[in-house]
Design an enzyme around this catalytic site. Sequence first.
Site, PDB file in Angstrom:
ATOM      1  N   LEU A   1       0.855  -1.180   0.000  1.00 43.80           N
ATOM      2  CA  LEU A   1       0.000   0.000   0.000  1.00 43.80           C
ATOM      3  C   LEU A   1       0.891   1.229   0.000  1.00 43.80           C
ATOM      4  CD1 LEU A   1      -2.638  -0.974   2.739  1.00 43.80           C
ATOM      5  CD2 LEU A   1      -2.844  -1.249   0.274  1.00 43.80           C
ATOM      6  N   ASP A   2       0.467   2.299  -0.699  1.00 45.47           N
ATOM      7  CA  ASP A   2       1.263   3.524  -0.650  1.00 45.47           C
ATOM      8  C   ASP A   2       1.024   4.233   0.689  1.00 45.47           C
ATOM      9  OD1 ASP A   2      -1.019   5.273  -0.855  1.00 45.47           O
ATOM     10  OD2 ASP A   2      -1.067   4.892  -3.000  1.00 45.47           O
ATOM     11  N   MET A   3       1.805   5.277   0.929  1.00 42.39           N
ATOM     12  CA  MET A   3       1.804   5.925   2.239  1.00 42.39           C
ATOM     13  C   MET A   3       0.455   6.544   2.602  1.00 42.39           C
ATOM     14  SD  MET A   3       4.668   5.539   3.815  1.00 42.39           S
ATOM     15  CE  MET A   3       4.696   6.869   5.004  1.00 42.39           C
TER      16      MET A   3
END
Length: 220
Positions: free
Chosen positions: A28-30
């Site tokens: 997952l991205d930030m």
Amino acid sequence: MIQRLSMGGVGKNKKNQPNIHLKPVGRLDMMTEGLMIFTNDGKYARELELPINKLWRTYRVRVHGRLTMGKMRAMRKGLTVRLNDNNVKDANGQDVIRARKVMKYKGIKVSIERKSSKGRGRGGGGTNTWLQITCSEGKNRMLRRILESLGLDVTRLIRISYGDYKLDTIPPGKAIEVNYKDIQKMKKKGPLFVAKSSNDEKKKKDFDKENNDVQWVNYS
């Protein structure tokens, strides 16, 4: 994330035994919340990620902007999105002009959970909508790019399931051990959309023709 898990004791074995090496399944991205999966089986992790297996991933997404039925249909049908490569510079600090990359995304399942308006004008500019989206692809920033191409700003993105692994009521920051899920059973869900047979299409055409024919009624 793996460092934080290790600090919390996840993957540590008993004395004189090697620690378990954890591998993430996807990422997952930030700016994205929700379910993350880790395993000590590299082959199993690879099977979960392989695009050919088409495992379903479900997200709750809050978007800001005007959501129309046309945009919903476009998401279900699939989109081609032209990406923007911003802030690309050469060794001299000059802007580099590149041909923008084009990405093709398959259709996704999308439904409206709830909608709320902040009352900013009649055009619906202040509308926030919670969507539930299911996809079988895991391309980088896919949902954000699809929604942004339709003029919808993503303000929250939460993954709630991956295959048969579900977030349920696990609180933020909590890691729990779960039972192994059979990859073959997850694959049996198949594609997101079932292709219509030629018989179904013929029945629809016959129905439309029958109901669209003009019938004149003589009242004299």
